[in-house]
Scaffold this motif. Structure first.
Motif, PDB file in Angstrom:
ATOM      1  N   ASN A   1      -8.794   4.997   1.778  1.00 32.71           N
ATOM      2  CA  ASN A   1      -7.690   4.714   0.857  1.00 32.71           C
ATOM      3  C   ASN A   1      -7.377   5.969   0.061  1.00 32.71           C
ATOM      4  O   ASN A   1      -7.718   6.087  -1.118  1.00 32.71           O
ATOM      5  CB  ASN A   1      -8.063   3.564  -0.076  1.00 32.71           C
ATOM      6  CG  ASN A   1      -6.873   3.039  -0.860  1.00 32.71           C
ATOM      7  OD1 ASN A   1      -5.733   3.451  -0.632  1.00 32.71           O
ATOM      8  ND2 ASN A   1      -7.129   2.123  -1.776  1.00 32.71           N
TER       9      ASN A   1
ATOM     10  N   LEU B   1     -13.663  -1.702 -10.312  1.00 35.79           N
ATOM     11  CA  LEU B   1     -12.386  -1.437  -9.663  1.00 35.79           C
ATOM     12  C   LEU B   1     -11.308  -1.411 -10.740  1.00 35.79           C
ATOM     13  O   LEU B   1     -10.783  -2.444 -11.146  1.00 35.79           O
ATOM     14  CB  LEU B   1     -12.106  -2.512  -8.602  1.00 35.79           C
ATOM     15  CG  LEU B   1     -13.177  -2.604  -7.501  1.00 35.79           C
ATOM     16  CD1 LEU B   1     -12.816  -3.680  -6.490  1.00 35.79           C
ATOM     17  CD2 LEU B   1     -13.370  -1.270  -6.813  1.00 35.79           C
TER      18      LEU B   1
ATOM     19  N   TRP C   1       0.820  -1.226   0.000  1.00 38.99           N
ATOM     20  CA  TRP C   1       0.000   0.000   0.000  1.00 38.99           C
ATOM     21  C   TRP C   1       0.846   1.265   0.000  1.00 38.99           C
ATOM     22  O   TRP C   1       0.685   2.138  -0.857  1.00 38.99           O
ATOM     23  CB  TRP C   1      -0.914  -0.036   1.223  1.00 38.99           C
ATOM     24  CG  TRP C   1      -1.899   1.070   1.363  1.00 38.99           C
ATOM     25  CD1 TRP C   1      -2.890   1.408   0.478  1.00 38.99           C
ATOM     26  CD2 TRP C   1      -2.028   1.981   2.468  1.00 38.99           C
ATOM     27  NE1 TRP C   1      -3.630   2.464   0.976  1.00 38.99           N
ATOM     28  CE2 TRP C   1      -3.125   2.827   2.192  1.00 38.99           C
ATOM     29  CE3 TRP C   1      -1.336   2.138   3.669  1.00 38.99           C
ATOM     30  CZ2 TRP C   1      -3.537   3.839   3.067  1.00 38.99           C
ATOM     31  CZ3 TRP C   1      -1.743   3.135   4.544  1.00 38.99           C
ATOM     32  CH2 TRP C   1      -2.824   3.974   4.238  1.00 38.99           C
TER      33      TRP C   1
ATOM     34  N   HIS D   1     -10.962   5.360 -11.943  1.00 36.30           N
ATOM     35  CA  HIS D   1     -12.279   5.159 -11.367  1.00 36.30           C
ATOM     36  C   HIS D   1     -12.840   6.488 -10.848  1.00 36.30           C
ATOM     37  O   HIS D   1     -12.125   7.494 -10.759  1.00 36.30           O
ATOM     38  CB  HIS D   1     -12.213   4.125 -10.234  1.00 36.30           C
ATOM     39  CG  HIS D   1     -11.338   4.544  -9.097  1.00 36.30           C
ATOM     40  ND1 HIS D   1     -11.777   5.373  -8.091  1.00 36.30           N
ATOM     41  CD2 HIS D   1     -10.032   4.261  -8.813  1.00 36.30           C
ATOM     42  CE1 HIS D   1     -10.792   5.586  -7.245  1.00 36.30           C
ATOM     43  NE2 HIS D   1      -9.719   4.928  -7.647  1.00 36.30           N
TER      44      HIS D   1
ATOM     45  N   ARG E   1      -5.604  -1.019  -3.905  1.00 35.90           N
ATOM     46  CA  ARG E   1      -6.906  -1.464  -3.377  1.00 35.90           C
ATOM     47  C   ARG E   1      -6.798  -1.987  -1.951  1.00 35.90           C
ATOM     48  O   ARG E   1      -5.920  -2.769  -1.609  1.00 35.90           O
ATOM     49  CB  ARG E   1      -7.482  -2.569  -4.254  1.00 35.90           C
ATOM     50  CG  ARG E   1      -8.898  -2.987  -3.858  1.00 35.90           C
ATOM     51  CD  ARG E   1      -9.358  -4.229  -4.596  1.00 35.90           C
ATOM     52  NE  ARG E   1      -9.231  -4.093  -6.033  1.00 35.90           N
ATOM     53  CZ  ARG E   1      -9.599  -5.052  -6.891  1.00 35.90           C
ATOM     54  NH1 ARG E   1     -10.095  -6.204  -6.430  1.00 35.90           N
ATOM     55  NH2 ARG E   1      -9.457  -4.864  -8.187  1.00 35.90           N
TER      56      ARG E   1
ATOM     57  N   GLY F   1      -7.441   5.802  -4.046  1.00 36.12           N
ATOM     58  CA  GLY F   1      -7.482   4.357  -4.226  1.00 36.12           C
ATOM     59  C   GLY F   1      -8.888   3.789  -4.183  1.00 36.12           C
ATOM     60  O   GLY F   1      -9.873   4.501  -3.945  1.00 36.12           O
ATOM     61  N   THR F   2      -8.979   2.492  -4.400  1.00 35.62           N
ATOM     62  CA  THR F   2     -10.258   1.794  -4.386  1.00 35.62           C
ATOM     63  C   THR F   2     -10.439   1.028  -3.084  1.00 35.62           C
ATOM     64  O   THR F   2      -9.483   0.735  -2.375  1.00 35.62           O
ATOM     65  CB  THR F   2     -10.363   0.820  -5.566  1.00 35.62           C
ATOM     66  OG1 THR F   2      -9.181   0.003  -5.605  1.00 35.62           O
ATOM     67  CG2 THR F   2     -10.513   1.565  -6.877  1.00 35.62           C
TER      68      THR F   2
ATOM     69  N   ASP G   1      -6.508   1.667  -9.059  1.00 37.08           N
ATOM     70  CA  ASP G   1      -6.857   0.425  -8.374  1.00 37.08           C
ATOM     71  C   ASP G   1      -5.609  -0.296  -7.873  1.00 37.08           C
ATOM     72  O   ASP G   1      -5.705  -1.380  -7.311  1.00 37.08           O
ATOM     73  CB  ASP G   1      -7.652  -0.480  -9.332  1.00 37.08           C
ATOM     74  CG  ASP G   1      -8.218  -1.713  -8.653  1.00 37.08           C
ATOM     75  OD1 ASP G   1      -8.715  -1.593  -7.515  1.00 37.08           O
ATOM     76  OD2 ASP G   1      -8.155  -2.809  -9.257  1.00 37.08           O
TER      77      ASP G   1
ATOM     78  N   GLN H   1      -9.184  -3.512   1.571  1.00 33.06           N
ATOM     79  CA  GLN H   1     -10.401  -4.238   1.930  1.00 33.06           C
ATOM     80  C   GLN H   1     -10.989  -3.617   3.191  1.00 33.06           C
ATOM     81  O   GLN H   1     -10.279  -3.411   4.176  1.00 33.06           O
ATOM     82  CB  GLN H   1     -10.099  -5.714   2.163  1.00 33.06           C
ATOM     83  CG  GLN H   1      -9.685  -6.443   0.897  1.00 33.06           C
ATOM     84  CD  GLN H   1      -9.548  -7.938   1.109  1.00 33.06           C
ATOM     85  OE1 GLN H   1      -9.175  -8.386   2.192  1.00 33.06           O
ATOM     86  NE2 GLN H   1      -9.861  -8.711   0.095  1.00 33.06           N
TER      87      GLN H   1
ATOM     88  N   GLU I   1     -12.680  -2.379  -1.480  1.00 31.71           N
ATOM     89  CA  GLU I   1     -13.500  -3.560  -1.732  1.00 31.71           C
ATOM     90  C   GLU I   1     -14.083  -4.046  -0.414  1.00 31.71           C
ATOM     91  O   GLU I   1     -13.346  -4.357   0.516  1.00 31.71           O
ATOM     92  CB  GLU I   1     -12.650  -4.665  -2.364  1.00 31.71           C
ATOM     93  CG  GLU I   1     -13.438  -5.919  -2.702  1.00 31.71           C
ATOM     94  CD  GLU I   1     -12.563  -6.955  -3.374  1.00 31.71           C
ATOM     95  OE1 GLU I   1     -13.100  -7.753  -4.162  1.00 31.71           O
ATOM     96  OE2 GLU I   1     -11.335  -6.975  -3.105  1.00 31.71           O
TER      97      GLU I   1
END
Length: 238
Positions: free
Chosen positions: A160, A149, A110, A153, A203, A127-128, A200, A205, A130
């Protein structure tokens, strides 16, 4: 200019169950970054009116702790950032601010990836996110139907988001709002002509829970994806 100092800012409101996973993931991302580059990383947690065990967890991880009295996510993010910047060099062009949330786990690369974008001339990295842990298959399918994603985007997530410190200060930082502080900051950056990349490649979580800590936030948006709900009015930003 190459980044020599990173501030990781994390707002926390009663996240004792998920905060350990967040901080472990940030620690791993820090380790991966420092294996490649001797960058200083300060992790700062703002406890925003916490009444659970979040403080003990944060202190056990050895991160910097800022305590606020239920000021809301915008002010909590800004408090974490400002506390980190107070220990940074005066040259804020060489300082990077990486933002995430206590219910989120970042990938090992990251920070490394964010800094590569920064070294390439970008001042903001969007960032994305999920969601994980969604049990309702209809809700999960609805989320995937509405989200691609990919590079370039259209989403903005405080969970993020990276920004050069000099740009953050010039833009006035996160507004002291209880919702969409992240969207407002990125909107100001784009309006000012700041180099922004939506990617992306970083990404993360985040928890797929339907009951969150902020009314109208990401958890609230996920609730709208149930079969009996209507689309969220700002779905393109979430």
């Amino acid at each position: 200019m190459s980044i020599g100092h990173v501030v990781v800012a994390i707002p926390v409101r009663d996240e004792a169950a998920l905060l350990p996973g967040c901080l472990r993931a940030v620690a791993e991302a820090t380790s991966v970054l420092q294996q490649e580059n001797p960058v200083i990383v300060d992790v700062v947690v703002t406890l925003d009116g916490c009444t659970d065990g979040s403080e003990a967890i944060a202190r056990a991880f050895g991160v910097t702790v800022v305590e606020r009295a239920s000021v809301g996510v915008g002010a909590a993010r800004d408090s974490a950032v400002r506390a980190g910047l107070a220990r940074c060099p005066a040259d804020l062009d060489s300082v990077w601010i990486a933002n995430t949330d206590a219910d989120t786990q970042v990938p090992p690369t990251w920070l490394t990836t964010q800094l590569r974008w920064a070294d390439a001339g970008h001042d903001v990295v969007v960032g994305t996110v999920e969601p994980v842990g969604i049990i309702d298959p209809t809700q999960l399918d609805a989320w995937h139907e509405r989200h691609e994603l990919a590079e370039d985007h259209s989403y903005v997530h405080g969970a993020n988001l990276g920004i050069r410190a000099s740009t953050y200060v010039a833009l006035g930082g996160f507004p002291a709002s209880r919702l969409h502080e992240d969207v407002r900051l990125v909107t100001r950056a784009r309006g000012a002509g700041v180099p922004v990349v939506a990617t992306d490649t970083t990404r993360v979580q985040t928890s797929g829970r339907s009951v969150g800590r902020v009314r109208g936030g990401y958890a609230g948006y996920l609730r709208t994806l149930r079969a009996d709900e209507h689309d969220h009015p700002v779905a393109g930003l979430l």
